[in-house]
Design an enzyme around this catalytic site. Structure first.
Site, PDB file in Angstrom:
ATOM      1  N   ASP A 127     -51.462 -15.912   5.986  1.00  0.00           N
ATOM      2  CA  ASP A 127     -51.136 -15.727   4.600  1.00  0.00           C
ATOM      3  C   ASP A 127     -50.383 -14.370   4.511  1.00  0.00           C
ATOM      4  O   ASP A 127     -50.976 -13.301   4.445  1.00  0.00           O
ATOM      5  CB  ASP A 127     -52.668 -15.458   4.028  1.00  0.00           C
ATOM      6  CG  ASP A 127     -52.503 -15.249   2.589  1.00  0.00           C
ATOM      7  OD1 ASP A 127     -51.452 -15.046   2.063  1.00  0.00           O
ATOM      8  OD2 ASP A 127     -53.534 -15.117   1.849  1.00  0.00           O
ATOM      9  N   SER A 130     -51.047 -12.135   1.349  1.00  0.00           N
ATOM     10  CA  SER A 130     -51.968 -10.979   1.443  1.00  0.00           C
ATOM     11  C   SER A 130     -51.714  -9.761   2.191  1.00  0.00           C
ATOM     12  O   SER A 130     -51.867  -8.892   1.840  1.00  0.00           O
ATOM     13  CB  SER A 130     -53.348 -11.814   1.773  1.00  0.00           C
ATOM     14  OG  SER A 130     -53.820 -12.750   0.897  1.00  0.00           O
ATOM     15  N   TYR A 230     -54.830 -18.293  -7.017  1.00  0.00           N
ATOM     16  CA  TYR A 230     -53.950 -17.358  -7.853  1.00  0.00           C
ATOM     17  C   TYR A 230     -54.392 -17.427  -9.289  1.00  0.00           C
ATOM     18  O   TYR A 230     -55.002 -18.327  -9.783  1.00  0.00           O
ATOM     19  CB  TYR A 230     -52.678 -18.136  -7.791  1.00  0.00           C
ATOM     20  CG  TYR A 230     -51.996 -18.266  -6.550  1.00  0.00           C
ATOM     21  CD1 TYR A 230     -51.431 -17.215  -5.731  1.00  0.00           C
ATOM     22  CD2 TYR A 230     -52.201 -19.473  -5.538  1.00  0.00           C
ATOM     23  CE1 TYR A 230     -50.766 -17.430  -4.461  1.00  0.00           C
ATOM     24  CE2 TYR A 230     -51.727 -19.665  -4.395  1.00  0.00           C
ATOM     25  CZ  TYR A 230     -51.008 -18.639  -3.888  1.00  0.00           C
ATOM     26  OH  TYR A 230     -50.413 -18.700  -2.636  1.00  0.00           O
TER      27      TYR A 230
END
Length: 376
Positions: A127, A130, A230
């Protein structure tokens, strides 16, 4: 397999897609790694470190001629001409850039946009949004502290008491949570707001106050849940109520940090010019959404300006300002993705049945993925 690591050429991009740590792991798996000379210089990583880790040093042409090319940002037009048809390209390639995707398809590349990885437990290790947002949230507070003409913590001295700074964070994703934690560590009084009521517990666990705007309709409740990890655009009715609450908090704050982004769309306006006018002289706004249009209409991407006595920071690449650690985290994400792309024999294997690979693949065999996730 031959893996190429070219230097990033976009203005002010200081990160690199592989570090000596990950190069060593690639080599241990039987890959040959070719790193462009100076690729890690701005991240504090020397050619000697790469060489010691087992990499071959080369120029940009040789690095881009590899079977698998790892980058931070999408290649420029010049770089694109040096990539060979059939090359696998991995990086933050912007899955919403239709022109860029079409260019990858025309060049015959298999292009993987890591930002498109699903928000699932299995995909956590790759990710990139992140890992980079974490750094951006930290750096936003550090920049705010540098620009603010007072200190963050409360001090009780023989000369009197200095009040703690008041910080208001808009958007409580990864960047927002890190901004809250960093501001609290510096001693500030912190408030935060988000469209998702579920983040209240996380905010309060970090010692901040959550500014709650209750949902009054089913439509508002559905939007507040988000989608795929999201945030979603909230209905106008909720946004109007939030605007009132936000305006009150902005007026009282010394520092406002905005982090709200909606994938593939212009960033929502959260701090209006009228709100900025109510802020105290010397206050600071750090707009993490500057590259997507900004959460404040006064934000100038790539610049720090002063408007109505308020400093507004519009840095568009905050992780790039902490290039060493940002590269370390990003390169580990890339390493994990490459492991999915390669079989036990170390050769490239594009498994379209794998949900992570399928989600990230935006161009393949001369075709491009459309916004509706279909191919043409």
């Amino acid at each position: 397999m031959l893996i190429g690591i070219p230097a990033e050429t976009l203005h002010e991009e200081r990160r690199v897609a592989a570090t000596p740590e990950t190069v060593k792991k690639f080599v241990a798996r039987g890959h040959t790694v070719r790193v462009q000379r100076g690729a890690g210089m701005h991240a504090g990583l020397s050619d000697e470190q790469y060489s010691t880790a087992g990499a071959e040093l080369s120029d940009d042409t040789d690095a881009l001629a590899a079977q698998l090319v790892l980058k931070v940002r999408a290649p420029t037009r010049t770089e694109l001409t040096k990539l060979r048809s059939g090359t696998a390209l991995v990086g933050m390639l912007d899955p919403f850039d239709a022109d860029g995707i079409a260019g990858f398809a025309r060049a015959g590349l298999s292009a993987f946009a890591l930002e498109a990885a699903p928000r699932t437990s299995r995909a956590q290790s790759i990710d990139v949004l992140s890992s980079q947002a974490n750094i951006a949230g930290y750096k936003a507070v550090v920049i705010a502290a540098e620009r603010f003409q007072r200190i963050f913590p409360m001090l009780m001295t023989a000369a009197g008491t200095v009040k703690a700074a008041r910080v208001f964070v808009l958007g409580v994703g990864v960047a927002g949570l890190q901004a809250i934690a960093t501001a609290r560590r510096l001693g500030a009084v912190v408030e935060a707001s988000d469209v998702r009521p579920a983040v209240k517990e996380q905010v309060e666990s970090l010692g901040a106050k959550f500014v709650d705007v209750p949902c009054e309709t089913q439509e508002e409740q559905d939007a507040a849940q988000g989608q795929g990890g999201y945030a979603r655009m909230m209905p106008e009715s909720w946004l109007q109520r939030q605007k009132v609450e936000v305006a009150n908090r902005v007026a009282a704050a010394d520092i406002v940090i905005t982090t709200a982004l909606v994938p593939g769309r212009r960033a929502p306006v959260l701090v209006t010019e009228e709100m900025v006018k109510t802020m105290k002289p010397g206050s600071v706004v750090v707009d993490l959404a500057a590259a997507a249009g900004g959460n404040c209409p006064l934000t100038t991407p790539g610049q720090t300006i002063s408007v109505h006595g308020v400093t507004i920071v519009g840095e568009t690449n905050l992780p790039g300002l902490v290039a060493t650690d940002a590269s370390t985290l990003y390169s580990r994400n890339v390493l994990e993705f490459v492991r999915l792309l390669t079989g036990d024999d170390g050769n490239l294997r594009i498994d379209l049945e794998d949900d992570i690979i399928a989600a990230c693949l935006i161009a393949h065999n001369g075709q491009e993925k459309r916004s509706d996730a279909k191919w043409k």
